[in-house]
Motif scaffolding. Structure first.
Motif, PDB file in Angstrom:
ATOM      1  N   GLU A  81       0.807  -1.223   0.000  1.00 29.95           N
ATOM      2  CA  GLU A  81       0.000   0.000   0.000  1.00 29.95           C
ATOM      3  C   GLU A  81       0.839   1.271   0.000  1.00 29.95           C
ATOM      4  O   GLU A  81       0.679   2.162   0.836  1.00 29.95           O
ATOM      5  CB  GLU A  81      -0.963  -0.003   1.195  1.00 29.95           C
ATOM      6  CG  GLU A  81      -1.942  -1.162   1.192  1.00 29.95           C
ATOM      7  CD  GLU A  81      -2.768  -1.237  -0.096  1.00 29.95           C
ATOM      8  OE1 GLU A  81      -3.176  -0.178  -0.604  1.00 29.95           O
ATOM      9  OE2 GLU A  81      -2.973  -2.362  -0.594  1.00 29.95           O
ATOM     10  N   GLY A  82       1.735   1.347  -0.967  1.00 34.16           N
ATOM     11  CA  GLY A  82       2.476   2.582  -1.164  1.00 34.16           C
ATOM     12  C   GLY A  82       3.854   2.622  -0.540  1.00 34.16           C
ATOM     13  O   GLY A  82       4.602   3.579  -0.766  1.00 34.16           O
ATOM     14  N   ALA A  83       4.228   1.585   0.237  1.00 36.89           N
ATOM     15  CA  ALA A  83       5.538   1.568   0.888  1.00 36.89           C
ATOM     16  C   ALA A  83       6.518   0.655   0.161  1.00 36.89           C
ATOM     17  O   ALA A  83       7.505   0.204   0.748  1.00 36.89           O
ATOM     18  CB  ALA A  83       5.391   1.129   2.347  1.00 36.89           C
ATOM     19  N   GLU A  84       6.279   0.385  -1.122  1.00 36.86           N
ATOM     20  CA  GLU A  84       7.143  -0.545  -1.857  1.00 36.86           C
ATOM     21  C   GLU A  84       8.592  -0.064  -1.920  1.00 36.86           C
ATOM     22  O   GLU A  84       9.516  -0.863  -1.727  1.00 36.86           O
ATOM     23  CB  GLU A  84       6.590  -0.763  -3.269  1.00 36.86           C
ATOM     24  CG  GLU A  84       5.411  -1.707  -3.352  1.00 36.86           C
ATOM     25  CD  GLU A  84       4.095  -1.096  -2.893  1.00 36.86           C
ATOM     26  OE1 GLU A  84       3.142  -1.860  -2.676  1.00 36.86           O
ATOM     27  OE2 GLU A  84       4.016   0.154  -2.770  1.00 36.86           O
ATOM     28  N   MET A  85       8.812   1.214  -2.180  1.00 33.68           N
ATOM     29  CA  MET A  85      10.180   1.715  -2.271  1.00 33.68           C
ATOM     30  C   MET A  85      10.884   1.617  -0.921  1.00 33.68           C
ATOM     31  O   MET A  85      12.058   1.209  -0.850  1.00 33.68           O
ATOM     32  CB  MET A  85      10.194   3.156  -2.780  1.00 33.68           C
ATOM     33  CG  MET A  85      10.133   3.298  -4.290  1.00 33.68           C
ATOM     34  SD  MET A  85      11.491   2.475  -5.176  1.00 33.68           S
ATOM     35  CE  MET A  85      12.932   3.246  -4.419  1.00 33.68           C
ATOM     36  N   GLU A  86      10.183   1.960   0.149  1.00 30.17           N
ATOM     37  CA  GLU A  86      10.792   1.859   1.480  1.00 30.17           C
ATOM     38  C   GLU A  86      11.115   0.406   1.821  1.00 30.17           C
ATOM     39  O   GLU A  86      12.161   0.113   2.414  1.00 30.17           O
ATOM     40  CB  GLU A  86       9.864   2.458   2.534  1.00 30.17           C
ATOM     41  CG  GLU A  86       9.742   3.976   2.501  1.00 30.17           C
ATOM     42  CD  GLU A  86       8.774   4.492   1.444  1.00 30.17           C
ATOM     43  OE1 GLU A  86       8.642   5.721   1.319  1.00 30.17           O
ATOM     44  OE2 GLU A  86       8.150   3.664   0.749  1.00 30.17           O
TER      45      GLU A  86
END
Length: 354
Positions: A287-292
């Protein structure tokens, strides 16, 4: 890379003489109405599926049936204002597009300030071209072009070509009896079941990471009920460093990191969980934290070069940031881009392997 579209949907709507109506209510309709108001685009009405019409009020509109609204406004533009992957709903969307000028507006999922536009494309032209050249096959480039043309125009025709997720997993990846799988965003166990089917239940170990407390409880119940062994369940949000992160727990698929949330959950990293142990397959849908999550796994990914399945639709910049970061970690990675059935343009996935 040349695109077919040169104008955004919002520019088109600002210049039309046709009445504009919304199909659906809820958060999606709120976001579309807000943007229309900000751009001075008039909306003439709202309709819902017949089963949901109660002639209730929504943002000052009486929600009508499709037939009622079309009798009043036969030559209207329809904006689809909710998301679905259900085949019967997708079929309904495409039938509407045969009868009316119909769009599914693209809007950021997590409040990103910029939208895909000609200026956005120009700002990121070099990075997008680099990704275009890195992609491993023509199907990936076709998907990338369709995604960008859709995000500019909102046209459903760019969402029609899709592939099957299970078929892509079986075609693009090889699975053995020695897999160590890390499921990031394990939800309630559905993608663990997918992994077990792909390996016919033979594997080394499963790490399942899920931050939402209600989802985690259901995940544990699922694992116990199905007697799934050789697994480690981790209650935490995958991140680039360990600690705690603000998190909006919603008990569903939209639970996510939210810097404004009052609650926090433990932050865990891929490298911290593995602690030097090998991994052969990771799935990212966080949910949007793929890069982290990728940043917190750079040592393990660089060392073991596992297969990766990564959601690429939560932020527009993910379309170039994710593949370029992976290329920097493992220059020999082969990067494929696929899209699976959904309206609007969700379920964009990177399939990556050495």
């Amino acid at each position: 890379m040349e695109l077919r579209e040169t104008m955004t949907l919002w520019q088109r709507l600002q210049n039309t003489a046709k009445p504009i109506v919304l199909y659906g209510t809820g958060n999606g309709a709120d976001a579309i109405l807000d943007r229309c108001e900000a751009l001075g685009i008039p909306v003439a009405g709202i309709f819902a599926s017949d089963d949901f019409v109660r002639h209730q009020q929504f943002r000052g509109f009486t929600v009508q049936r499709y037939a009622e609204l079309c009798a009043k406004l036969p030559d209207c533009i329809i904006l689809i204002a909710f998301a679905s992957e259900r085949p019967e709903i997708l079929e309904r969307f495409f039938r509407l597009a045969e009868r009316h000028e119909t769009y599914a507006p693209h809007l950021p999922l997590f409040g990103d300030l910029s939208l895909v536009s000609p200026s956005w494309l120009l700002d990121h032209e070099e990075a997008l071209q680099e990704v275009w050249e890195l992609l491993a096959d023509e199907e990936s480039r076709r998907v990338m072009r369709n995604v960008l043309d859709y995000k500019l125009s909102g046209r459903l025709e760019y969402l029609a070509p899709v592939t099957d997720r299970r078929g892509d997993l079986e075609t693009l990846f090889d699975f053995s009896e020695a897999e160590t799988y890390m499921d990031l965003g394990a939800y309630r166990g559905e993608t663990i079941d997918e992994f077990l089917a792909l390996t016919e239940g033979r594997y080394e170990h499963i790490y399942a990471v899920e931050p939402d407390p209600k989802n985690f409880a259901r995940l544990r119940q699922h694992m116990e009920r199905n007697q799934i062994s050789k697994c480690s369940l981790i209650a935490g949000g995958i991140w680039k460093e360990e600690g705690r992160i603000a998190f909006a727990s919603k008990g569903g698929r939209m639970s996510c990191h939210d810097e404004h949330a009052a609650d926090t959950v433990p932050a865990v990293t891929i490298d911290g969980i593995l602690a030097g142990r090998p991994v052969s397959y990771l799935k990212f849908d966080v949910e949007g934290a793929e890069m982290e999550a990728l940043e917190g796994g750079r040592e393990s990914i660089g060392r073991f070069r596992p297969k990766l399945l990564i959601a690429g639709y939560h932020h527009d910049d993910d379309l170039w940031r994710i593949p370029l970061y992976l290329h920097s970690l493992c220059p020999d990675y082969r990067i494929y881009l696929r899209r699976h059935p959904y309206v609007p343009c969700w379920e964009i996935n990177f399939f990556v392997h050495p």
